[in-house]
Scaffold this motif. Structure first.
Motif, PDB file in Angstrom:
ATOM      1  N   SER A 246      38.553  38.202  33.183  1.00  0.00           N
ATOM      2  CA  SER A 246      38.045  37.041  34.200  1.00  0.00           C
ATOM      3  C   SER A 246      37.656  37.643  35.798  1.00  0.00           C
ATOM      4  N   VAL A 247      37.391  38.581  36.220  1.00  0.00           N
ATOM      5  CA  VAL A 247      36.803  38.366  37.307  1.00  0.00           C
ATOM      6  C   VAL A 247      36.418  38.341  38.768  1.00  0.00           C
ATOM      7  N   ALA A 248      36.636  38.245  39.872  1.00  0.00           N
ATOM      8  CA  ALA A 248      36.270  38.184  40.950  1.00  0.00           C
ATOM      9  C   ALA A 248      35.288  38.822  41.844  1.00  0.00           C
ATOM     10  N   ILE A 249      33.921  38.313  41.416  1.00  0.00           N
ATOM     11  CA  ILE A 249      32.912  39.095  41.955  1.00  0.00           C
ATOM     12  C   ILE A 249      32.059  37.918  42.839  1.00  0.00           C
ATOM     13  N   GLU A 250      31.246  39.450  43.935  1.00  0.00           N
ATOM     14  CA  GLU A 250      29.965  38.561  44.746  1.00  0.00           C
ATOM     15  C   GLU A 250      28.907  38.397  43.383  1.00  0.00           C
ATOM     16  N   PRO A 251      28.260  37.102  44.530  1.00  0.00           N
ATOM     17  CA  PRO A 251      27.114  36.998  43.006  1.00  0.00           C
ATOM     18  C   PRO A 251      25.902  38.058  42.416  1.00  0.00           C
ATOM     19  N   ASN A 252      26.080  38.666  43.001  1.00  0.00           N
ATOM     20  CA  ASN A 252      24.446  39.305  43.285  1.00  0.00           C
ATOM     21  C   ASN A 252      24.966  40.827  42.663  1.00  0.00           C
ATOM     22  N   VAL A 253      26.185  41.125  41.925  1.00  0.00           N
ATOM     23  CA  VAL A 253      27.116  42.119  41.297  1.00  0.00           C
ATOM     24  C   VAL A 253      25.878  41.966  39.682  1.00  0.00           C
ATOM     25  N   THR A 254      25.320  43.027  39.173  1.00  0.00           N
ATOM     26  CA  THR A 254      25.068  43.258  38.240  1.00  0.00           C
ATOM     27  C   THR A 254      26.159  43.410  37.105  1.00  0.00           C
ATOM     28  N   LEU A 255      26.252  43.292  35.620  1.00  0.00           N
ATOM     29  CA  LEU A 255      26.948  43.275  34.705  1.00  0.00           C
ATOM     30  C   LEU A 255      27.208  44.663  34.631  1.00  0.00           C
ATOM     31  N   LEU A 256      26.369  45.379  34.714  1.00  0.00           N
ATOM     32  CA  LEU A 256      26.870  47.648  34.547  1.00  0.00           C
ATOM     33  C   LEU A 256      27.347  47.544  35.933  1.00  0.00           C
ATOM     34  N   ASP A 257      27.586  47.010  36.990  1.00  0.00           N
ATOM     35  CA  ASP A 257      28.303  47.301  38.189  1.00  0.00           C
ATOM     36  C   ASP A 257      29.554  47.035  37.922  1.00  0.00           C
ATOM     37  N   ALA A 258      29.158  45.357  37.917  1.00  0.00           N
ATOM     38  CA  ALA A 258      31.062  44.941  37.311  1.00  0.00           C
ATOM     39  C   ALA A 258      32.086  45.582  35.605  1.00  0.00           C
ATOM     40  N   LEU A 259      31.657  46.183  34.896  1.00  0.00           N
ATOM     41  CA  LEU A 259      31.988  46.845  33.617  1.00  0.00           C
ATOM     42  C   LEU A 259      32.397  48.006  34.330  1.00  0.00           C
ATOM     43  N   ARG A 260      31.353  49.100  34.925  1.00  0.00           N
ATOM     44  CA  ARG A 260      32.027  50.242  35.751  1.00  0.00           C
ATOM     45  C   ARG A 260      32.844  50.264  36.601  1.00  0.00           C
ATOM     46  N   GLU A 261      32.801  49.519  38.037  1.00  0.00           N
ATOM     47  CA  GLU A 261      33.567  49.948  38.824  1.00  0.00           C
ATOM     48  C   GLU A 261      34.475  49.320  39.137  1.00  0.00           C
ATOM     49  N   ARG A 262      34.145  47.185  38.819  1.00  0.00           N
ATOM     50  CA  ARG A 262      34.906  46.879  38.778  1.00  0.00           C
ATOM     51  C   ARG A 262      36.038  46.763  37.590  1.00  0.00           C
ATOM     52  N   LEU A 263      35.131  46.258  36.441  1.00  0.00           N
ATOM     53  CA  LEU A 263      36.463  46.737  35.248  1.00  0.00           C
ATOM     54  C   LEU A 263      36.680  48.136  34.932  1.00  0.00           C
ATOM     55  N   GLN A 264      36.429  48.817  35.443  1.00  0.00           N
ATOM     56  CA  GLN A 264      36.513  50.379  34.730  1.00  0.00           C
ATOM     57  C   GLN A 264      35.730  50.987  33.789  1.00  0.00           C
ATOM     58  N   MET A 265      35.350  50.152  32.868  1.00  0.00           N
ATOM     59  CA  MET A 265      35.164  50.241  31.881  1.00  0.00           C
ATOM     60  C   MET A 265      33.187  51.425  31.545  1.00  0.00           C
ATOM     61  N   THR A 266      33.633  53.205  32.073  1.00  0.00           N
ATOM     62  CA  THR A 266      32.601  53.732  32.429  1.00  0.00           C
ATOM     63  C   THR A 266      31.843  54.098  30.883  1.00  0.00           C
ATOM     64  N   GLY A 267      32.320  53.645  29.831  1.00  0.00           N
ATOM     65  CA  GLY A 267      31.332  54.134  28.978  1.00  0.00           C
ATOM     66  C   GLY A 267      29.700  53.611  28.332  1.00  0.00           C
ATOM     67  N   THR A 268      29.094  52.663  29.492  1.00  0.00           N
ATOM     68  CA  THR A 268      27.875  52.269  30.372  1.00  0.00           C
ATOM     69  C   THR A 268      27.404  53.008  30.762  1.00  0.00           C
ATOM     70  N   LYS A 269      26.388  53.849  30.926  1.00  0.00           N
ATOM     71  CA  LYS A 269      26.036  54.618  31.727  1.00  0.00           C
ATOM     72  C   LYS A 269      25.101  53.749  32.667  1.00  0.00           C
ATOM     73  N   LYS A 270      25.171  54.459  34.031  1.00  0.00           N
ATOM     74  CA  LYS A 270      24.395  54.016  34.798  1.00  0.00           C
ATOM     75  C   LYS A 270      22.717  54.827  34.721  1.00  0.00           C
ATOM     76  N   GLY A 271      22.080  55.044  34.215  1.00  0.00           N
ATOM     77  CA  GLY A 271      20.598  56.281  34.418  1.00  0.00           C
ATOM     78  C   GLY A 271      19.591  55.435  35.929  1.00  0.00           C
ATOM     79  N   CYS A 272      18.771  54.599  35.676  1.00  0.00           N
ATOM     80  CA  CYS A 272      17.583  54.522  36.099  1.00  0.00           C
ATOM     81  C   CYS A 272      18.121  53.837  37.444  1.00  0.00           C
ATOM     82  N   ASP A 273      19.023  52.753  36.808  1.00  0.00           N
ATOM     83  CA  ASP A 273      19.206  51.325  37.466  1.00  0.00           C
ATOM     84  C   ASP A 273      18.269  50.626  38.197  1.00  0.00           C
ATOM     85  N   HIS A 274      17.132  50.155  36.879  1.00  0.00           N
ATOM     86  CA  HIS A 274      15.846  49.451  37.108  1.00  0.00           C
ATOM     87  C   HIS A 274      15.000  49.135  36.398  1.00  0.00           C
TER      88      HIS A 274
END
Ligand code: FES
Ligand code: FES
Length: 254
Positions: free
Chosen positions: A92-120
């Motif tokens: 359960s994560v408190a998150i702003e509506p415009n946060v992507t799943l990628l950023d939620a995983l990496r930055e909010r849940l510290q699950m950095t296995g999923t990588k950010k390449g182009c972000d596009h």
């Protein structure tokens, strides 16, 4: 001045003009405007607009773009609670509506296995599996994942035991730098399930019949085409996927 004006801008405005700024103004101008940056900015419309933009940018960054993990103290007033199951565990994560799943995983849940390449949505590095389907987490809002099952690279193996696709990537040298690899592996795992479900691809030849669940090299290449590998490990990746698909050892290319 606005009471919320950022301290660093307010302090900067108080500083004396630099030599370059002073050189842009004649002695006459300087005597009229005064030599402090406050006067210089205060009497220059363009500078006032720039200061407003800076203020707006900082406010925006503070509110929407903070990389800090969300804690009870840091949640903005726009935050919403999103519940999802990640690798079998309810989160359960408190998150702003415009946060992507990628950023939620990496930055909010510290699950950095999923990588950010182009972000596009163009490289596939951020691929995760959502309810059995491949998804680009950089193009998916975390809020869209409410109530869904998400599998990331961290959740494919069982404890110290690697998933067969992970083993096969190692056996066939399906990577060099490894940056694209979590996305490649998630994509490959979901791809075989897509084939079992009879989903067709751009290169499927007879779409009136259910396509064969054993994919040809062309089918694998086409279905993996959304996952870019800048190291060019493609032939090895195809071998690795075929080995898992066929359940028997594939010849290794050099
Ligand atoms: S980071 Fe998502 S597709 Fe590149
Ligand atoms: S292994 Fe380096 S980008 Fe794919």
């Amino acid at each position: 001045m606005c009471e919320n004006f950022p301290t660093y801008i307010a302090e900067e405005i108080q500083e004396p003009l630099t030599e370059d700024e002073a050189a842009l103004l004649s002695e006459d101008d300087l005597s009229k405007l005064g030599k402090s940056r406050r006067d210089f900015l205060g009497k220059t419309a363009l500078a006032a607009i720039a200061a407003q933009l800076l203020l707006h940018d900082q406010a925006f960054a503070l509110k929407y773009m903070s990389d800090a993990p969300v804690t009870n103290n840091a949640v903005s007033e726009l935050a919403m609670t999103v519940k999802m199951t990640i690798n079998g565990a309810e989160k359960s994560v408190a998150i702003e509506p415009n946060v992507t799943l990628l950023d939620a995983l990496r930055e909010r849940l510290q699950m950095t296995g999923t990588k950010k390449g182009c972000d596009h949505g163009q490289c596939g590095a951020c691929t995760v599996i959502v309810d059995g389907k491949r998804v680009l987490s950089c193009l998916t809002l975390a809020a869209q994942a409410e109530g869904l099952n998400i599998t990331t690279i961290e959740g494919l193996g069982k404890g110290d035991e690697l998933h067969p696709m992970q083993e096969s990537f190692i056996t066939h040298d399906g990577f060099q730098c490894g940056y694209c690899t979590p996305g490649q592996i998630c994509s490959a795992v979901a791809l075989l399930d897509e084939a079992k479900r009879g989903e067709i691809s751009y290169v499927s030849t007879n779409i009136s019949k259910k396509p064969p669940t054993k994919l040809s090299d062309d089918e694998i290449r086409e279905r993996m085409s959304g996952n870019i590998c800048r190291c060019g490990a493609y032939p090895h990746i195809v071998e690795a996927i075929k080995e898992v698909q066929n359940g028997k050892a594939e010849a290794k290319s050099s």
